[in-house]
Scaffold this motif. Structure first.
Motif, PDB file in Angstrom:
ATOM      1  N   LYS A 124       9.408   5.331   5.319  1.00 35.44           N
ATOM      2  CA  LYS A 124       9.861   5.750   5.011  1.00 35.44           C
ATOM      3  C   LYS A 124       9.914   7.616   5.846  1.00 35.44           C
ATOM      4  O   LYS A 124      10.553   8.052   4.845  1.00 35.44           O
ATOM      5  CB  LYS A 124       9.915   6.323   3.136  1.00 35.44           C
ATOM      6  N   SER A 125       9.316   7.635   6.228  1.00 31.92           N
ATOM      7  CA  SER A 125       9.108   8.492   7.341  1.00 31.92           C
ATOM      8  C   SER A 125      10.634   9.130   8.026  1.00 31.92           C
ATOM      9  O   SER A 125      10.806   8.206   8.809  1.00 31.92           O
ATOM     10  CB  SER A 125       7.688   9.000   8.338  1.00 31.92           C
ATOM     11  N   GLU A 126      10.911   9.692   8.316  1.00 33.67           N
ATOM     12  CA  GLU A 126      11.468  10.741   9.882  1.00 33.67           C
ATOM     13  C   GLU A 126      10.990   9.055  11.008  1.00 33.67           C
ATOM     14  O   GLU A 126      11.965   8.951  12.085  1.00 33.67           O
ATOM     15  CB  GLU A 126      11.739  11.781  10.350  1.00 33.67           C
TER      16      GLU A 126
ATOM     17  N   ASP B  43       0.819  -1.057  -0.197  1.00 31.25           N
ATOM     18  CA  ASP B  43       0.035  -0.196  -0.173  1.00 31.25           C
ATOM     19  C   ASP B  43       0.939   1.508   0.302  1.00 31.25           C
ATOM     20  O   ASP B  43       1.683   1.562   1.020  1.00 31.25           O
ATOM     21  CB  ASP B  43      -1.307   0.167   1.110  1.00 31.25           C
ATOM     22  N   ASP B  44       0.493   2.306  -0.652  1.00 35.83           N
ATOM     23  CA  ASP B  44       1.027   3.309  -1.119  1.00 35.83           C
ATOM     24  C   ASP B  44       1.259   4.163  -0.111  1.00 35.83           C
ATOM     25  O   ASP B  44       2.327   5.333   0.370  1.00 35.83           O
ATOM     26  CB  ASP B  44       0.527   4.412  -2.381  1.00 35.83           C
ATOM     27  N   LYS B  45       0.536   4.317   1.177  1.00 31.28           N
ATOM     28  CA  LYS B  45       0.457   5.133   2.117  1.00 31.28           C
ATOM     29  C   LYS B  45       1.050   4.569   3.463  1.00 31.28           C
ATOM     30  O   LYS B  45       1.489   4.752   4.170  1.00 31.28           O
ATOM     31  CB  LYS B  45      -1.350   5.172   2.750  1.00 31.28           C
ATOM     32  N   VAL B  46       1.280   2.976   3.018  1.00 34.97           N
ATOM     33  CA  VAL B  46       2.074   1.861   4.232  1.00 34.97           C
ATOM     34  C   VAL B  46       3.413   2.527   3.348  1.00 34.97           C
ATOM     35  O   VAL B  46       4.577   3.219   4.396  1.00 34.97           O
ATOM     36  CB  VAL B  46       1.769   0.753   3.880  1.00 34.97           C
TER      37      VAL B  46
END
Length: 70
Positions: A25-27, A17-20
Motif C-alpha cells: 500500500k506504499s507510494e 503478513d501485515d508488513k507485506v
C-alpha cells in the motif's frame, strides 16, 4: 498439482503478513505497479490486436486498485 497448491498456500501466507500489506500500500509500490500493469496491459492489447482493449483496461484498473497507495 500438489506443488502448485503449496506455492499458492505460501503466497497467501506471505500476502497476509501485515508488513507485506503495508508495503503493497506504499507510494513506491504504486509507482512500480503502475509501470508493470501498464506494460502488461499494453502487451496483451497488442497481442490481441486491440480486440479486447476495453476489457484489458478494466482489468488493469481493477488490479491497480489492489496495489499501491490509491
Amino acid at each position: 498439482m500438489a506443488g502448485f497448491d503449496d506455492i499458492a498456500k505460501k503466497a497467501q501466507e506471505f500476502l497476509g503478513d501485515d508488513k507485506v500489506k503495508d508495503a503493497l500500500k506504499s507510494e513506491q509500490a504504486e509507482g512500480i505497479s503502475d509501470k508493470l500493469l501498464d506494460g502488461v496491459a499494453g502487451a496483451v492489447d497488442k497481442a490481441t490486436g486491440g480486440k479486447f482493449h476495453d476489457q484489458i483496461d478494466s482489468a488493469r484498473d481493477e488490479a491497480d486498485k489492489k496495489v499501491g497507495d490509491n
